[in-house]
Motif scaffolding. Structure first.
Motif, short mmCIF file in Angstrom:
data_model
loop_
_atom_site.label_atom_id
_atom_site.label_comp_id
_atom_site.label_asym_id
_atom_site.label_seq_id
_atom_site.Cartn_x
_atom_site.Cartn_y
_atom_site.Cartn_z
N LEU A 148 0.81 -1.22 0.00
CA LEU A 148 0.00 0.00 0.00
C LEU A 148 0.85 1.27 0.00
CD1 LEU A 148 -2.75 -1.15 2.51
CD2 LEU A 148 -3.05 -0.73 0.05
N GLY A 149 2.16 1.11 0.02
CA GLY A 149 3.05 2.27 0.00
C GLY A 149 3.22 2.94 1.35
N MET A 150 2.90 2.21 2.41
CA MET A 150 3.07 2.77 3.75
C MET A 150 4.54 2.72 4.16
SD MET A 150 -0.18 1.31 5.85
CE MET A 150 -1.79 2.05 5.60
N ARG A 151 4.87 3.60 5.10
CA ARG A 151 6.21 3.63 5.67
C ARG A 151 6.14 3.19 7.13
NH1 ARG A 151 8.58 9.46 3.71
NH2 ARG A 151 8.13 9.17 1.49
N LYS A 152 7.16 2.50 7.55
CA LYS A 152 7.24 2.06 8.95
C LYS A 152 7.68 3.24 9.80
CE LYS A 152 9.66 -1.37 11.75
NZ LYS A 152 10.58 -2.52 11.62
N ASP A 153 6.80 3.62 10.75
CA ASP A 153 7.10 4.75 11.63
C ASP A 153 7.92 4.33 12.83
OD1 ASP A 153 5.63 6.52 10.06
OD2 ASP A 153 3.78 6.16 11.16
N GLY A 154 7.70 3.12 13.30
CA GLY A 154 8.45 2.68 14.47
C GLY A 154 7.88 1.41 15.06
N VAL A 155 8.49 1.00 16.16
CA VAL A 155 8.10 -0.22 16.86
C VAL A 155 7.80 0.13 18.31
CG1 VAL A 155 8.85 -2.52 17.59
CG2 VAL A 155 9.58 -1.62 15.35
N LEU A 156 6.67 -0.34 18.79
CA LEU A 156 6.32 -0.22 20.20
C LEU A 156 6.67 -1.57 20.83
CD1 LEU A 156 2.85 1.53 19.86
CD2 LEU A 156 5.06 2.58 20.34
N ARG A 157 7.75 -1.60 21.57
CA ARG A 157 8.27 -2.86 22.10
C ARG A 157 7.33 -3.43 23.16
NH1 ARG A 157 13.52 -2.60 24.46
NH2 ARG A 157 12.77 -0.71 25.47
N GLU A 158 6.98 -4.70 22.95
CA GLU A 158 6.14 -5.47 23.88
C GLU A 158 4.91 -4.70 24.35
OE1 GLU A 158 8.41 -7.32 26.99
OE2 GLU A 158 9.79 -8.25 25.54
N SER A 159 4.28 -3.99 23.42
CA SER A 159 3.14 -3.15 23.78
C SER A 159 1.80 -3.86 23.68
CB SER A 159 3.11 -1.91 22.88
OG SER A 159 2.95 -2.30 21.53
N TYR A 160 1.76 -4.99 23.01
CA TYR A 160 0.50 -5.68 22.77
C TYR A 160 0.48 -6.99 23.55
CZ TYR A 160 -3.27 -7.89 19.99
OH TYR A 160 -4.42 -8.51 19.58
N LEU A 161 -0.34 -7.01 24.61
CA LEU A 161 -0.52 -8.22 25.41
C LEU A 161 -1.69 -8.99 24.81
CD1 LEU A 161 0.18 -9.95 27.88
CD2 LEU A 161 -1.43 -8.53 29.19
N TYR A 162 -1.40 -10.20 24.32
CA TYR A 162 -2.43 -10.99 23.67
C TYR A 162 -2.29 -12.44 24.10
CZ TYR A 162 -5.26 -13.02 19.93
OH TYR A 162 -6.21 -13.71 19.22
N ARG A 163 -3.34 -12.92 24.73
CA ARG A 163 -3.39 -14.31 25.19
C ARG A 163 -2.16 -14.68 26.02
NH1 ARG A 163 -5.94 -17.26 19.79
NH2 ARG A 163 -7.96 -16.26 19.94
N GLY A 164 -1.79 -13.77 26.91
CA GLY A 164 -0.73 -14.03 27.86
C GLY A 164 0.69 -13.80 27.35
N LYS A 165 0.84 -13.35 26.13
CA LYS A 165 2.16 -13.10 25.57
C LYS A 165 2.26 -11.64 25.12
CE LYS A 165 5.35 -14.54 21.94
NZ LYS A 165 5.58 -15.34 20.75
N ARG A 166 3.42 -11.06 25.32
CA ARG A 166 3.66 -9.68 24.88
C ARG A 166 4.30 -9.68 23.50
NH1 ARG A 166 2.19 -5.63 27.44
NH2 ARG A 166 1.63 -5.80 29.61
N TYR A 167 3.78 -8.85 22.61
CA TYR A 167 4.27 -8.72 21.25
C TYR A 167 4.72 -7.29 20.99
CZ TYR A 167 1.86 -13.13 20.23
OH TYR A 167 1.45 -14.44 20.22
N ASP A 168 5.75 -7.15 20.15
CA ASP A 168 6.09 -5.83 19.62
C ASP A 168 5.04 -5.48 18.56
OD1 ASP A 168 8.41 -6.00 21.12
OD2 ASP A 168 9.75 -6.22 19.38
N GLU A 169 4.71 -4.20 18.49
CA GLU A 169 3.81 -3.72 17.45
C GLU A 169 4.56 -2.74 16.55
OE1 GLU A 169 -0.67 -3.09 18.60
OE2 GLU A 169 0.61 -2.32 20.18
#
Length: 186
Positions: A148-169
């Motif tokens: 889609l031509g998007m640019r990566k702005d950044g990473v939110l480290r371990e910001s997404y808690l999902y089903r007991g695991k933390r993920y970078d977003e």
């Protein structure tokens, strides 16, 4: 109800509304495990009442000009959806999201559908910045952002808690001038 063609393969983009809760629930059931890899939707949609409530949330957002949801259909069957999870017209920002059931993967449906949604947000609603939030491990969704031509702005480290695991977003975005330039082939 209107439908927007997504190409020569007969795929369409159509609004999803609360009266379609039964069909929406059946769609989530078909893709529950696949969709639920990184998306909490299957945890929210567990029965007809929760399906209706979810779609009503988007009907309320649509009425408030604060978001929308559209179903992706192939052969008349609901196989996925794209949404503007948030939309702030005054600020000129929106966040797009998506999911598909397994039978619809690999056909470019999400890219085509999100393209329609972003174009509408920018050209019809005056949105300046459209964001794409994605779990860093979700390579197919990141590939959509790139297409889609998007640019990566950044990473939110371990910001997404999902089903007991933390993920970078990762946060990806496209700005209205970039979108228009790409649409014109500039």
């Amino acid at each position: 109800m209107y439908a927007i063609s997504l190409g020569d393969d007969g795929a369409e983009l159509r609004p999803l509304e609360p009266w379609q809760a039964g069909e929406f629930l059946a769609h989530v059931e078909r893709g529950r495990e696949f969709i639920g890899q990184y998306n909490g939707l299957p945890d929210l949609i567990t029965d007809l009442a929760s399906s209706r409530a979810f779609l009503q949330t988007y009907a309320d957002k649509l009425a408030a000009d604060a978001g929308r949801i559209c179903g992706i259909r192939t052969g008349g069957e609901l196989v996925g959806a794209v949404s503007l999870r948030t939309m702030d017209v005054a600020q000129g920002t929106a966040e797009a999201g998506c999911w598909l059931e397994p039978s619809a993967v690999g056909k470019g449906l999400v890219t085509r559908a999100v393209r329609v949604l972003i174009d509408w947000a920018i050209e019809e609603r005056g949105i300046h910045r459209v964001e794409w939030w994605v779990v860093a491990e979700n390579a197919p969704s990141i590939a959509v952002a790139r297409r889609l031509g998007m640019r990566k702005d950044g990473v939110l480290r371990e910001s997404y808690l999902y089903r007991g695991k933390r993920y970078d977003e990762e946060i990806w975005s496209v700005l209205a001038p970039e979108w228009r330039a790409a649409s014109r082939g500039v």
